[in-house]
Scaffold this active site. Structure first.
Site, PDB file in Angstrom:
ATOM      1  N   ALA A   1      61.437 -17.645 -17.819  1.00 44.94           N
ATOM      2  CA  ALA A   1      62.276 -17.272 -16.675  1.00 44.94           C
ATOM      3  C   ALA A   1      62.718 -15.820 -16.843  1.00 44.94           C
ATOM      4  CB  ALA A   1      63.478 -18.195 -16.562  1.00 44.94           C
ATOM      5  N   GLY A   2      61.778 -14.893 -16.616  1.00 42.93           N
ATOM      6  CA  GLY A   2      62.084 -13.486 -16.812  1.00 42.93           C
ATOM      7  C   GLY A   2      61.963 -13.098 -18.272  1.00 42.93           C
TER       8      GLY A   2
ATOM      9  N   THR B   1      59.714 -18.853 -11.623  1.00 42.09           N
ATOM     10  CA  THR B   1      61.095 -19.331 -11.611  1.00 42.09           C
ATOM     11  C   THR B   1      61.780 -19.141 -10.254  1.00 42.09           C
ATOM     12  OG1 THR B   1      63.120 -19.315 -12.942  1.00 42.09           O
ATOM     13  CG2 THR B   1      62.213 -17.177 -12.321  1.00 42.09           C
ATOM     14  N   HIS B   2      61.081 -18.566  -9.282  1.00 45.67           N
ATOM     15  CA  HIS B   2      61.654 -18.363  -7.955  1.00 45.67           C
ATOM     16  C   HIS B   2      61.873 -19.714  -7.267  1.00 45.67           C
ATOM     17  CE1 HIS B   2      60.859 -13.868  -7.446  1.00 45.67           C
ATOM     18  NE2 HIS B   2      60.360 -14.163  -8.641  1.00 45.67           N
TER      19      HIS B   2
ATOM     20  N   HIS C   1      54.822 -12.689 -22.460  1.00 38.98           N
ATOM     21  CA  HIS C   1      54.242 -12.865 -21.129  1.00 38.98           C
ATOM     22  C   HIS C   1      52.745 -12.582 -21.121  1.00 38.98           C
ATOM     23  CE1 HIS C   1      58.456 -12.845 -19.948  1.00 38.98           C
ATOM     24  NE2 HIS C   1      58.082 -13.282 -18.774  1.00 38.98           N
TER      25      HIS C   1
ATOM     26  N   ASP D   1      55.934  -7.551 -23.833  1.00 46.20           N
ATOM     27  CA  ASP D   1      56.746  -8.195 -24.871  1.00 46.20           C
ATOM     28  C   ASP D   1      55.939  -9.090 -25.799  1.00 46.20           C
ATOM     29  OD1 ASP D   1      56.217 -10.271 -23.131  1.00 46.20           O
ATOM     30  OD2 ASP D   1      58.316 -10.831 -22.807  1.00 46.20           O
ATOM     31  N   GLY D   2      54.622  -9.224 -25.572  1.00 46.16           N
ATOM     32  CA  GLY D   2      53.806 -10.099 -26.403  1.00 46.16           C
ATOM     33  C   GLY D   2      54.009 -11.573 -26.101  1.00 46.16           C
TER      34      GLY D   2
ATOM     35  N   ASP E   1      61.137  -6.485 -16.500  1.00 45.89           N
ATOM     36  CA  ASP E   1      61.455  -7.766 -15.857  1.00 45.89           C
ATOM     37  C   ASP E   1      62.740  -8.331 -16.455  1.00 45.89           C
ATOM     38  OD1 ASP E   1      60.926  -9.729 -13.921  1.00 45.89           O
ATOM     39  OD2 ASP E   1      59.848 -10.994 -15.335  1.00 45.89           O
TER      40      ASP E   1
ATOM     41  N   ALA F   1      52.109 -14.953 -13.046  1.00 47.71           N
ATOM     42  CA  ALA F   1      52.296 -15.482 -11.693  1.00 47.71           C
ATOM     43  C   ALA F   1      51.104 -15.171 -10.788  1.00 47.71           C
ATOM     44  CB  ALA F   1      53.595 -14.982 -11.077  1.00 47.71           C
TER      45      ALA F   1
END
Length: 367
Positions: free
Chosen positions: A301-302, A134-135, A244, A241-242, A268, A214
């Site tokens: 996005a995070g 998302t950068h 990512h 978090d399951g 994150d 990433a």
């Protein structure tokens, strides 16, 4: 003032998991930690722990570090996470104009050590375009002297710094300068091959940012940064978090790591943690949908996650023993930054205690 007695089935302090302890509070501070006695406790907790330490916090409480890189902005982010059990954070400024990172650095210098702010994590802009996530692409650039001088300025003041970059985008001389000043240099948002990754590790890159995410996936003939990181004794951050990373892949990575290698959880976290369900980043709306933070293109996005949730996930879904999971949200991240474990001991502020029930829900201290 009357004493408050907290009884806990487990206590995590100084890297040790203790059973059946009681903690005495008076005037807002811990006065004693002792084996459980016969007195009736004011609070019965499943776990009493030192506060969690998070090395990758993009935002919280409705504030993004990039959007408000000021002392007040960083205090608001830190306060949001403190309410959720994370007492120490590295505010994380992501890819942006150079002035944004410089403002964040100035804010850290103004508030370092006073509000649970350990230092600064600079994530980007020296990232691989193909792995930017998302950068914002317009701000990406190879590692340059301006960024090195910013890190050197912070380190010269004693501020801990982590900087995430793609090692293949970093001039070896500039990379050596970052390592020499004592920054924790972390590989991330990278298309590095396994050979490039190992060369970077040999030059002093000692950490990897959000393992799996990433970076190129592993192939049978191309292990890439991911495979090299799992097998080498570098520190690795993980988003637990399951979403990512699947639980199975977390299990595989943790099982394959060398003995003694530091694996730690990061949130994150974005502004939605302890805040509203959407925020603006690069002028575009990021919104929470079914537990995921999604941008306009539908990409992740995070994360909408905190370290209390990470601890629960590591125990429930990954199957780690409680002590191993606790280390990943407390002592391991601190060790990566060269910091000693925190302890529950006389003089500790009562507000730094984290009390959880058997469902890993936060328990309030008695008024």
């Amino acid at each position: 003032m009357a004493e408050t007695l907290i009884a806990a089935r487990h206590v995590w302090s100084g890297g040790a998991l203790l059973a059946d302890r009681e903690i005495t509070l008076r005037d807002g501070r811990v006065t004693a930690l002792a084996p459980r006695g016969t007195a009736v406790a004011d609070v019965e907790a499943f776990l009493a722990s030192v506060p969690f330490t998070d090395l990758q916090v993009n935002g919280g409480g409705g504030v993004m570090v990039n959007s408000d890189p000021s002392p007040a902005g960083l205090r608001a982010v830190a306060a949001a996470h403190r309410r959720l059990g994370t007492g120490d954070i590295l505010p994380t400024v992501i890819t942006d104009r150079p002035e944004v990172a410089e403002a964040a650095a100035a804010a850290v210098l103004a508030g370092w050590g006073e509000t649970g702010i350990l230092g600064l994590h600079i994530e980007g802009p020296h990232l691989a375009p193909a792995r930017r996530g998302t950068h914002e692409a317009a701000f990406l650039r190879p590692l340059d002297r301006r960024s090195v001088e910013l890190v050197e300025r912070l380190r010269g003041a004693g501020v801990p710094v982590m900087i995430t970059l793609a090692p293949e985008r970093a001039d070896p001389g500039l990379l050596r300068a970052l390592v020499a000043c004592g920054a924790v240099v972390s590989a991330g948002h990278s298309s590095a091959t396994a050979e490039e990754a190992r060369a970077a590790f040999a030059r002093g890159v000692g950490c990897v940012t959000h393992l799996f995410n990433a970076m190129d996936p592993m192939g049978s003939r191309a292990p890439g940064l991911l495979g090299a990181a799992i097998l080498e004794p570098v520190a690795c951050g993980l988003i637990c978090d399951g979403i990512h990373v699947s639980w199975d892949m977390l299990r595989l990575a943790l099982a394959a790591r060398p003995p003694g290698a530091r694996s730690f959880a990061v949130s994150d976290a974005m502004a939605t943690v302890g805040g509203p369900d959407s925020f603006m980043l690069y002028g575009r709306r990021i919104a929470l949908a079914e537990g995921r933070l999604i941008n306009a293109e539908g990409a992740l996005a995070g994360a909408h996650l905190d370290l209390r949730g990470s601890l629960a996930n590591l125990c429930r879904h990954v199957g780690l023993p409680l002590g191993e999971a606790l280390a990943m949200v407390t002592d391991m991240p601190r060790a990566v930054m060269g910091l000693a474990p925190r302890r529950i001991a006389p003089g500790m502020e009562a507000g730094d205690l984290v009390l959880l029930d058997r469902d890993f829900a936060l328990m309030p201290l008695p008024a």
